[in-house]
Design an enzyme around this catalytic site. Structure first.
Site, PDB file in Angstrom:
ATOM      1  N   GLN A   1       0.817  -1.217   0.000  1.00  0.00           N
ATOM      2  CA  GLN A   1       0.000   0.000   0.000  1.00  0.00           C
ATOM      3  C   GLN A   1       0.851   1.267   0.000  1.00  0.00           C
ATOM      4  O   GLN A   1       0.602   2.192  -0.770  1.00  0.00           O
ATOM      5  CB  GLN A   1      -0.965  -0.013   1.191  1.00  0.00           C
ATOM      6  CG  GLN A   1      -2.090  -1.035   1.025  1.00  0.00           C
ATOM      7  CD  GLN A   1      -3.138  -0.953   2.103  1.00  0.00           C
ATOM      8  OE1 GLN A   1      -3.133  -0.029   2.934  1.00  0.00           O
ATOM      9  NE2 GLN A   1      -4.055  -1.908   2.122  1.00  0.00           N
TER      10      GLN A   1
ATOM     11  N   THR B   1       0.256   0.469  -4.222  1.00  0.00           N
ATOM     12  CA  THR B   1      -1.157   0.605  -4.542  1.00  0.00           C
ATOM     13  C   THR B   1      -1.858   1.800  -3.899  1.00  0.00           C
ATOM     14  O   THR B   1      -2.907   2.236  -4.387  1.00  0.00           O
ATOM     15  CB  THR B   1      -1.916  -0.668  -4.115  1.00  0.00           C
ATOM     16  OG1 THR B   1      -1.664  -0.897  -2.715  1.00  0.00           O
ATOM     17  CG2 THR B   1      -1.459  -1.857  -4.933  1.00  0.00           C
ATOM     18  N   GLU B   2      -1.322   2.342  -2.804  1.00  0.00           N
ATOM     19  CA  GLU B   2      -2.027   3.413  -2.091  1.00  0.00           C
ATOM     20  C   GLU B   2      -1.022   4.447  -1.580  1.00  0.00           C
ATOM     21  O   GLU B   2      -1.056   4.855  -0.416  1.00  0.00           O
ATOM     22  CB  GLU B   2      -2.858   2.839  -0.938  1.00  0.00           C
ATOM     23  CG  GLU B   2      -3.870   1.788  -1.385  1.00  0.00           C
ATOM     24  CD  GLU B   2      -4.711   1.236  -0.251  1.00  0.00           C
ATOM     25  OE1 GLU B   2      -4.746   1.866   0.838  1.00  0.00           O
ATOM     26  OE2 GLU B   2      -5.335   0.164  -0.441  1.00  0.00           O
ATOM     27  N   LEU B   3      -0.168   4.906  -2.445  1.00  0.00           N
ATOM     28  CA  LEU B   3       0.986   5.701  -2.033  1.00  0.00           C
ATOM     29  C   LEU B   3       0.603   7.077  -1.508  1.00  0.00           C
ATOM     30  O   LEU B   3      -0.137   7.833  -2.149  1.00  0.00           O
ATOM     31  CB  LEU B   3       1.944   5.846  -3.222  1.00  0.00           C
ATOM     32  CG  LEU B   3       3.207   6.673  -2.983  1.00  0.00           C
ATOM     33  CD1 LEU B   3       4.063   6.068  -1.872  1.00  0.00           C
ATOM     34  CD2 LEU B   3       4.013   6.766  -4.286  1.00  0.00           C
TER      35      LEU B   3
END
EC number: 3.2.1.8
Length: 762
Positions: free
Chosen positions: A621, A651-653
């Site tokens: 993430q 994926t969720e930087l």
């Protein structure tokens, strides 16, 4: 055993005396109804939706209730009468108790105004009741006001819902929905039986709606009896509403007073009022909601001057039992066909059918939930989007994709998606295009070539009840991404959080497995060939851990785990692969790049591969904070996952400049600004830029493994970590030094600038 057998025989005899067949014996899991008066144990509700009544009336000769097909009430030797209803629909129901022919309220129940009287009501828990549950979110207020009506020469009451943020900013103004009850009810209906305030609080907390005011007043519908509706003249109420109440509200509340920001909706007879009043006052109302009653036909459109130009939305809804099984709507015709005909005429029309409900409050609660997110939106090309971002927020400066200069003296010669076009995709997250301004949509399409839905595909959002799907936002996102040559990453199929309880109801392994399969098959199958990749399982590993737990999978004790065991992960991947064999399937989690949690992730991934799970990628993430980014761990983790033959995505930087890192939610867009504090200093921004540059150097190093890098949000306003300045655009969508550090350190300063050409799949 003898005692147990005696109890069973006694129960059977009791139910027989109540007139219930052996196969109709109610399930014995009774609980006091939530609508009881404090301290009252009856009436009680069971999991079948039956009600058990207990009435103390020792001198009565007969006792019954107003629910049809109920059992006979039986009196015991203490003068206590007991009776049961048939299985009722989920939601709220009015009723009375009949004692020797006299209809009276149940002294155990709270009182509600319905059927032209203050009387009893009972709530049957619904499988999707979470959307109107009292949650730990910020709550708005239901304000009682009195306004003088010259036309009726009396003071009249209205209830006004104001959103949670209403008192925080005295300069902000809001759209208004005028929401009407049905015949036999009054101004209390929507706020009490309908839970309108709680529905709005929860929608706002989730970012699903633009905050708006709701006004609820008595619609004078009870001046006419059923059967006399054909000659019902609503002109008196029209005068009260349009000439008296609206001016009062606009004077005493901070409203947006123009026509595009005013809506009207109603249920049953209230929908008939809504239709008549809005069609005669199109300069006043732009959005129309008709719940279980009226419909608007193409003839209405033709006969109403300016309809197509002035009406922004027509929403029609019914309970499925009102129109299914040979039933016809109360006003005749086919509302679904009529609504579709409006859409064919180019009118923004929507039809909603509440599953397994009739002409009752659960249909109308659900209708409000579906209607509210559609309100106060405008068309951008063929894309609906909320006006909230442009009306209430500062407009960012005009931008060009080349040689952009910003107030922070940020200069770039290429945009980020082009800087890494030969390495990996660059994504953003959000439920596009709804509720984004034109400028924000332009930023998204210019700078990113991949998109992840932030919320609208999570299980609770897209599949809130077993037979209920909410595809509108996901469909809009997929269509928007296709139109703008962006790939879509689906998020998320299986998660311990934001998953409705109905998935696990009854606890039977086979049933839950089938529900899991149908959920995945339906969602993945709907977007087969349109969504490139999926987070199949999200955050299954426990936080923290030690050297001991690092030798195990250390899975969370989630409902999935409790019901199906560790196999639920394998099943999920197999079901997803069956639904779309070409989709890239991910396990996604946070903090799995370091420590015992990374070790557990390796144990889990190896087991999944050994079990034949078609897992192909891992999502790190990437919720980090400047000064605490574990660069070496990230580098090693990517290599470790690659050694298993798996692709990797970030994926969720986001990289915050202050405050807590991964796993702690902030205020988010549309919520109170938690931790907004001071603006970022030059030193903060420089440290963040350095962190992002180092991270992208690692990602570039592993470009043969990295499939995508997605920022979790569009800018520092549209982020779950508002106030921590985590992204590469600031709150006004200006470039930050981090953006320049990423693209300039990519070694591509002479690279070609942005083009509008499609991005080919890697």
């Amino acid at each position: 055993m003898l005692l147990r057998l005696s109890a069973l025989i006694g129960s059977a005899l009791l139910f027989s005396s109540l007139g219930l067949a052996q196969d109709a014996i109610p399930v014995d899991d009774w609980k006091p109804a939530t609508t009881n008066q404090d301290g009252k144990d009856f009436p009680q509700v069971n999991s079948e939706g039956r009600i058990r009544f207990r009435v103390v009336a020792p001198d009565a000769k007969s006792v019954s209730c107003s629910f049809r097909d109920s059992s006979e009430f039986v009196k015991d030797d203490k003068g206590v009468w007991t009776g049961y209803t048939r299985k009722l629909d989920e939601g709220f129901h009015y009723y009375t108790i009949n004692i020797d022919g006299a209809e009276i309220p149940d002294p155990n129940s709270k009182y509600f105004f319905g059927a032209m009287r203050w009387g009893s009501g009972v709530e049957v828990p619904a499988n999707d009741e979470d959307f109107y549950a009292v949650k730990k979110v910020e709550h708005g207020q239901i304000r009682e006001v009195l306004f003088y009506s010259e036309s009726t020469e009396q003071d009249r009451r209205a209830f006004v819902y104001t959103p949670p943020e209403y008192d925080n900013d005295q300069d902000k103004r809001y759209p208004v929905l005028y929401l009407q009850h049905g015949w036999g009810e009054n101004e209390y209906g929507w706020s009490v039986q309908g839970h309108a305030g709680l529905i709005m609080d929860n929608l706002i907390a989730e970012g699903d709606v633009k905050p708006f005011i709701i006004v609820m007043t008595y619609g004078m519908t009870n001046d006419v009896r059923p059967g006399g509706m054909g000659g019902f003249d609503i002109s008196d109420f029209e005068t009260v509403l349009v000439k008296e109440l609206i001016p009062y509200v606009d004077t005493n509340f901070r409203t947006l007073t123009d026509q595009p920001n005013r809506a009207m909706a109603g249920l049953s007879m209230g929908s008939m009022e809504t239709k008549a009043i809005t069609l005669r006052n199109l300069d006043t109302f732009s959005h129309i909601g008709l719940f279980s009653g009226a419909t608007i036909s193409t003839d209405d459109v033709k006969n109403t001057e300016g309809f197509k130009d002035k009406v922004k939305l027509v929403f029609v809804s019914y309970g499925s039992k009102e129109v299914g099984g040979g039933n016809r709507p109360r006003r005749g015709g086919d509302p679904e066909a009529t609504t579709k005909a409006l859409k064919d005429e180019g009118i923004n029309s929507h039809y909603y059918l509440s599953p397994d409900t009739a002409h009752e409050w659960q249909s109308w609660r659900r209708s409000l939930r579906e209607f509210a997110p559609l309100l106060f939106v405008r068309k951008v090309g063929d894309i609906s989007q909320a006006t909230a971002a442009t009306r209430d927020l500062p407009k960012p400066e005009p931008r060009t994709p080349q040689s952009m200069e910003r107030v922070s003296n940020v200069h770039i010669d290429t945009i980020i998606k082009d800087a890494f076009k030969d390495s990996f995709r660059i994504g953003t997250a959000g439920d596009f295009p709804a509720r984004y301004s034109n400028d924000e949509l332009k930023i998204a399409t210019e700078h990113f070539n991949a998109v992840t839905p932030e919320n609208c595909m999570k299980p609770e959002r897209v599949h809130p009840a077993e037979n209920t799907w909410r595809f509108e936002l996901p469909d809009a996102l997929v269509a928007w991404a296709k139109d703008n040559y962006m790939s879509v990453h689906g998020h998320t199929l299986v998660w311990h959080a934001q998953t409705s309880d109905w998935f696990f109801r009854d606890g039977d392994r086979d049933v839950v497995t089938q529900r899991l399969k149908e959920h995945i098959n339906t969602l993945v199958g709907r977007y087969k060939g349109k969504i490139r990749s999926w987070d199949v399982v999200n955050e299954a590993i426990n936080d923290g851990g030690n050297s001991e737990t690092g030798q195990t999978e250390n899975l969370r004790s989630s409902q999935w785990m409790k019901t199906l065991g560790p196999e639920y992960l394998t099943l999920a991947f197999k079901f997803a692969h069956e639904a779309d064999p070409d989709a890239l399937l991910y396990y996604n989690d946070y903090n799995i790049e370091s420590g015992p949690k990374h070790a557990s992730s390796m144990v889990l991934l190896k087991r999944l591969l050994e079990d034949g799970a078609p897992i192909q990628a891992v999502g790190i993430q990437g919720h980090w904070t400047t000064g605490r980014v574990p660069y070496d761990d990230i580098d090693k983790a990517i290599s470790d996952y690659a050694s298993l033959g798996l692709k990797v995505s970030i994926t969720e930087l986001d990289v915050t400049i202050r405050g807590a890192s991964g796993g702690q939610f902030g205020g988010g867009f549309g919520r109170r600004r938690v931790g907004s504090g001071e603006p970022a200093s030059a030193e903060d921004l420089a440290a963040q830029a350095e962190a992002y540059a180092k991270l992208f150097a690692i990602f570039r190093k592993h470009e043969d493994v990295i499939e995508r890098v997605t920022f979790w949000g569009l800018n520092d306003r549209r982020t779950w970590r508002f106030g921590q300045h985590p992204l590469i655009f600031d709150a006004n969508s200006n470039l930050k030094p981090a953006y320049a550090a990423i693209v300039n350190d990519a070694g591509l300063s002479d690279a070609a600038t942005s083009s509008a050409s499609p991005v080919a799949d890697k």
